[in-house]
Enzyme design. Structure first.
Site, PDB file in Angstrom:
ATOM      1  N   ARG A   1      -2.171 -16.487 -10.832  1.00 15.62           N
ATOM      2  CA  ARG A   1      -0.858 -16.639 -10.195  1.00 15.62           C
ATOM      3  C   ARG A   1      -0.971 -16.359  -8.688  1.00 15.62           C
ATOM      4  NH1 ARG A   1       1.918 -13.963  -6.749  1.00 15.62           N
ATOM      5  NH2 ARG A   1       0.989 -12.154  -7.756  1.00 15.62           N
TER       6      ARG A   1
ATOM      7  N   PHE B   1      -4.294 -15.775   3.466  1.00 12.88           N
ATOM      8  CA  PHE B   1      -3.293 -15.231   4.391  1.00 12.88           C
ATOM      9  C   PHE B   1      -3.769 -13.862   4.848  1.00 12.88           C
ATOM     10  CE2 PHE B   1       0.691 -12.756   4.917  1.00 12.88           C
ATOM     11  CZ  PHE B   1       1.495 -13.612   5.643  1.00 12.88           C
TER      12      PHE B   1
ATOM     13  N   LEU C   1      -3.127 -10.824   6.765  1.00 13.10           N
ATOM     14  CA  LEU C   1      -2.188  -9.961   7.496  1.00 13.10           C
ATOM     15  C   LEU C   1      -2.658  -8.507   7.472  1.00 13.10           C
ATOM     16  CD1 LEU C   1       0.602  -9.576   8.901  1.00 13.10           C
ATOM     17  CD2 LEU C   1       1.571  -9.223   6.623  1.00 13.10           C
TER      18      LEU C   1
ATOM     19  N   GLU D   1      -4.602  -4.970   7.191  1.00 12.40           N
ATOM     20  CA  GLU D   1      -5.869  -4.430   7.706  1.00 12.40           C
ATOM     21  C   GLU D   1      -6.098  -3.085   7.025  1.00 12.40           C
ATOM     22  OE1 GLU D   1      -5.522  -4.362  11.980  1.00 12.40           O
ATOM     23  OE2 GLU D   1      -5.223  -6.538  12.076  1.00 12.40           O
TER      24      GLU D   1
ATOM     25  N   THR E   1      -6.442 -12.008  -0.525  1.00 14.40           N
ATOM     26  CA  THR E   1      -6.548 -12.864  -1.716  1.00 14.40           C
ATOM     27  C   THR E   1      -7.089 -14.236  -1.311  1.00 14.40           C
ATOM     28  OG1 THR E   1      -4.677 -11.732  -2.692  1.00 14.40           O
ATOM     29  CG2 THR E   1      -5.199 -13.897  -3.613  1.00 14.40           C
TER      30      THR E   1
ATOM     31  N   LEU F   1      -1.173  -1.664 -30.125  1.00 13.96           N
ATOM     32  CA  LEU F   1      -2.435  -2.260 -30.596  1.00 13.96           C
ATOM     33  C   LEU F   1      -3.506  -1.223 -30.935  1.00 13.96           C
ATOM     34  CD1 LEU F   1      -1.206  -5.022 -29.599  1.00 13.96           C
ATOM     35  CD2 LEU F   1      -3.576  -5.664 -29.165  1.00 13.96           C
TER      36      LEU F   1
ATOM     37  N   GLU G   1       2.221  -7.099  -1.710  1.00 15.77           N
ATOM     38  CA  GLU G   1       3.517  -7.691  -1.295  1.00 15.77           C
ATOM     39  C   GLU G   1       4.582  -6.612  -1.137  1.00 15.77           C
ATOM     40  OE1 GLU G   1       3.525 -10.605  -0.362  1.00 15.77           O
ATOM     41  OE2 GLU G   1       2.072 -11.736  -1.545  1.00 15.77           O
TER      42      GLU G   1
HETATM   43  C1  LIG Z   1      -5.203  -7.143  -5.053  1.00 15.77           C
HETATM   44  C2  LIG Z   1      -4.572  -7.159  -3.692  1.00 15.77           C
HETATM   45  C3  LIG Z   1      -4.386  -8.379  -3.032  1.00 15.77           C
HETATM   46  C4  LIG Z   1      -3.835  -8.402  -1.745  1.00 15.77           C
HETATM   47  N1  LIG Z   1      -3.718  -9.609  -1.083  1.00 15.77           N
HETATM   48  C5  LIG Z   1      -3.339  -9.614   0.225  1.00 15.77           C
HETATM   49  C6  LIG Z   1      -3.359 -10.825   0.979  1.00 15.77           C
HETATM   50  O1  LIG Z   1      -3.661 -11.914   0.452  1.00 15.77           O
HETATM   51  N2  LIG Z   1      -3.051 -10.776   2.299  1.00 15.77           N
HETATM   52  C7  LIG Z   1      -2.689  -9.611   2.921  1.00 15.77           C
HETATM   53  O2  LIG Z   1      -2.447  -9.653   4.123  1.00 15.77           O
HETATM   54  N3  LIG Z   1      -2.669  -8.445   2.236  1.00 15.77           N
HETATM   55  C8  LIG Z   1      -2.991  -8.415   0.911  1.00 15.77           C
HETATM   56  N4  LIG Z   1      -2.969  -7.225   0.194  1.00 15.77           N
HETATM   57  C9  LIG Z   1      -2.645  -5.982   0.896  1.00 15.77           C
HETATM   58  C10 LIG Z   1      -1.292  -5.389   0.511  1.00 15.77           C
HETATM   59  O3  LIG Z   1      -0.248  -6.151   1.050  1.00 15.77           O
HETATM   60  C11 LIG Z   1      -1.282  -3.928   0.987  1.00 15.77           C
HETATM   61  O4  LIG Z   1      -2.221  -3.229   0.195  1.00 15.77           O
HETATM   62  C12 LIG Z   1       0.088  -3.300   0.864  1.00 15.77           C
HETATM   63  O5  LIG Z   1       0.971  -3.816   1.829  1.00 15.77           O
HETATM   64  C13 LIG Z   1       0.013  -1.755   1.048  1.00 15.77           C
HETATM   65  O6  LIG Z   1      -0.736  -1.430   2.162  1.00 15.77           O
HETATM   66  P1  LIG Z   1      -1.875  -0.300   2.067  1.00 15.77           P
HETATM   67  O7  LIG Z   1      -2.740  -0.611   0.908  1.00 15.77           O
HETATM   68  O8  LIG Z   1      -2.502  -0.193   3.404  1.00 15.77           O
HETATM   69  O9  LIG Z   1      -1.106   1.044   1.742  1.00 15.77           O
HETATM   70  P2  LIG Z   1      -0.378   2.004   2.810  1.00 15.77           P
HETATM   71  O10 LIG Z   1       0.542   1.220   3.667  1.00 15.77           O
HETATM   72  O11 LIG Z   1      -1.403   2.847   3.475  1.00 15.77           O
HETATM   73  O12 LIG Z   1       0.486   2.927   1.838  1.00 15.77           O
HETATM   74  C14 LIG Z   1      -0.094   4.020   1.125  1.00 15.77           C
HETATM   75  C15 LIG Z   1       1.036   4.765   0.410  1.00 15.77           C
HETATM   76  O13 LIG Z   1       1.959   5.265   1.373  1.00 15.77           O
HETATM   77  C16 LIG Z   1       3.277   4.858   1.022  1.00 15.77           C
HETATM   78  N5  LIG Z   1       4.088   4.676   2.225  1.00 15.77           N
HETATM   79  C17 LIG Z   1       3.774   3.911   3.321  1.00 15.77           C
HETATM   80  N6  LIG Z   1       4.765   3.979   4.223  1.00 15.77           N
HETATM   81  C18 LIG Z   1       5.739   4.782   3.686  1.00 15.77           C
HETATM   82  C19 LIG Z   1       7.023   5.242   4.120  1.00 15.77           C
HETATM   83  N7  LIG Z   1       7.533   4.870   5.304  1.00 15.77           N
HETATM   84  N8  LIG Z   1       7.730   6.071   3.298  1.00 15.77           N
HETATM   85  C20 LIG Z   1       7.234   6.423   2.093  1.00 15.77           C
HETATM   86  N9  LIG Z   1       6.026   6.037   1.622  1.00 15.77           N
HETATM   87  C21 LIG Z   1       5.300   5.218   2.414  1.00 15.77           C
HETATM   88  C22 LIG Z   1       3.086   3.549   0.268  1.00 15.77           C
HETATM   89  O14 LIG Z   1       4.205   3.263  -0.539  1.00 15.77           O
HETATM   90  C23 LIG Z   1       1.838   3.865  -0.533  1.00 15.77           C
HETATM   91  O15 LIG Z   1       2.194   4.587  -1.692  1.00 15.77           O
HETATM   92  C24 LIG Z   1      -3.446  -7.185  -1.115  1.00 15.77           C
HETATM   93  C25 LIG Z   1      -3.611  -5.967  -1.806  1.00 15.77           C
HETATM   94  C26 LIG Z   1      -4.159  -5.946  -3.069  1.00 15.77           C
HETATM   95  C27 LIG Z   1      -4.327  -4.637  -3.788  1.00 15.77           C
END
Ligand SMILES: Cc1cc2nc3c(=O)[nH]c(=O)nc-3n(C[C@H](O)[C@H](O)[C@H](O)COP(=O)(O)OP(=O)(O)OC[C@H]3O[C@@H](n4cnc5c(N)ncnc54)[C@H](O)[C@@H]3O)c2cc1C
Length: 385
Positions: free
Chosen positions: A91, A130, A132, A134, A165, A339, A364
């Protein structure tokens, strides 16, 4: 087997919507389900499905012309539900191609960019990604460090994108980078010197999905690679809205898949001389699962209609994403429990969905971020900082 439709939600869908969904359902059952457990095991993507999805007209759902078959948001959501019933990585491939690459090229690209990429992407000959997030900026994309600097008639890109992804199977990467302090989108082709995509290994979630690290080191691209109409975080977020709706629908698909496996198993499995479905505690689990599936269906299909009428607010999309992923996780856990030991086998599918839902609660926009979006909408107060 009939899908869960306890509340005749089917009645919300018109014939075109049902036809689309049923076509994808058939494709999933015949072509995708037999492959998926072994790909999950080996951590590989079933690449042969991509041209088949192209042939079915599944790429370019939001695009008018350029070899694409435009369809409604609701249909997009139903496709996500059906693909998600099989596998979230599958998906995700579909969603990224449609919402996060083809849509921005169509909405923000030049005519030349549209002609160059959209027809081939529609046929499934070319995959996009995509870029975005880091390593140090996920929830807060405005904190990105990737920079683009104008050098004559070229841009020089430097930075690293994480968790991308489709990254290592993509022929084109939409890279978001800051020019001075404003975020812009650039189409970077695989094979460009200074651009490298590497598969992230040893994941226990999204195993079929080629999640990648993208490195841009003194990567020079022609100035025509800039998406001319994409400016600032607003353009980025407009792409994410649709992808988030896709995750909500995909989670619903996972929940339906888990329920169906658990229900069939509960009716067959005998313990203490009786099918386990005859025990009250097992029935309570099945009832809870169906209840939450129905609520998620009503929420999600209504949201699809609102999106089609351009009436949906981002906070409503957040609500569907938040609810469906949280409830699908609870459903997958209950199904896994029903299960017994078999619940941990990839061949029974539930454990795959459960592992994937862990990533879905983060990607997302995390649970907390969507809670904050809704909280801000309800109170008028931002609690982000
Ligand atoms: C399998 C997978 C596929 C992905 N695919 C893509 C892709 O195709 N393109 C892309 O650009 N990105 C992609 N991502 C990245 C994804 O969008 C990010 O992992 C996500 O936005 C969270 O960012 P982070 O992992 O840096 O966590 P962080 O932003 O570091 O967050 C860590 C924790 O802190 C919490 N937190 C952060 N800010 C706050 C706040 N203000 N108040 C309270 N809690 C907070 C969060 O909820 C989380 O629990 C993917 C991630 C995964 C796991």
């Amino acid at each position: 087997m009939e899908m869960v439709d306890y509340f005749q939600v089917e009645g919300f869908l018109n014939n075109a919507e049902k036809t689309y969904r049923d076509e994808v359902r058939k494709f999933v059952d015949k072509e995708c389900m037999p492959l998926i457990a072994s790909h999950f095991d080996s951590g590989t993507f079933p690449m042969e499905l991509i041209p088949q999805m192209g042939e079915m007209g599944l790429f370019g759902i939001h695009v008018d012309g350029y070899g694409c078959t435009k369809a409604s948001h609701l249909i997009y959501g139903l496709i996500c539900q059906e693909l998600g019933r099989c596998d979230s990585g599958l998906r995700a491939m579909f969603s990224v191609q449609n919402s996060l690459v083809m849509h921005p090229i169509y909405a923000f690209g030049s005519e030349e960019q549209k002609v160059r990429w959209l027809p081939r992407m529609a046929r499934g000959e070319v995959v996009g990604c995509f870029g975005l997030s880091e390593a140090d900026s996920g929830s807060n994309p405005s904190g990105m460090r990737t920079r683009a600097v104008k050098r004559g008639n070229q841009y020089l890109l430097n930075g690293t994108k994480m968790w991308i992804t489709n990254g290592s199977i993509a022929a084109v990467a939409l890279i978001w980078a800051k020019v001075d302090e404003e975020i812009h989108g650039f189409l970077v082709e695989a094979g460009t010197p200074g651009f490298q995509a590497t598969l992230i290994q040893r994941k226990f979630s999204y195993r079929t999905s080629p999640t990648s690290l993208l490195i841009l080191k003194d990567c020079l691209i022609p100035e025509e690679s800039l998406l001319p109409e994409a400016k600032g975080l607003k353009s980025v977020l407009s792409c994410l809205n649709d992808a988030r709706y896709g995750v909500a629908c995909s989670a619903l698909g996972s929940a339906i898949a888990c329920y169906e496996v658990a229900e069939a198993f509960a009716c067959k499995r005998e313990v203490f001389g009786k099918p386990i479905s005859s025990y009250q505690l097992v029935q309570e689990k099945l009832v809870h699962m169906v209840l939450e599936i129905i609520k998620a269906q009503l929420l999600t299909y209504h949201l699809g209609r609102l999106l089609d009428q351009q009436k949906a607010r981002p906070s409503q999309i957040s609500m569907a994403k938040l609810n469906n992923v949280q409830e699908a996780m609870k459903i997958a856990r209950k199904a896994r429990d029903i299960l017994g030991a078999r619940g941990i086998l990839a061949d029974h599918h539930i454990i795959r969905h459960l592992c994937d839902l862990e990533a879905m609660s983060t990607l997302e926009g995390t649970e907390s971020i969507h809670t904050l979006i809704i909280g801000q909408d309800l109170t008028g107060i931002s609690a982000f900082h």
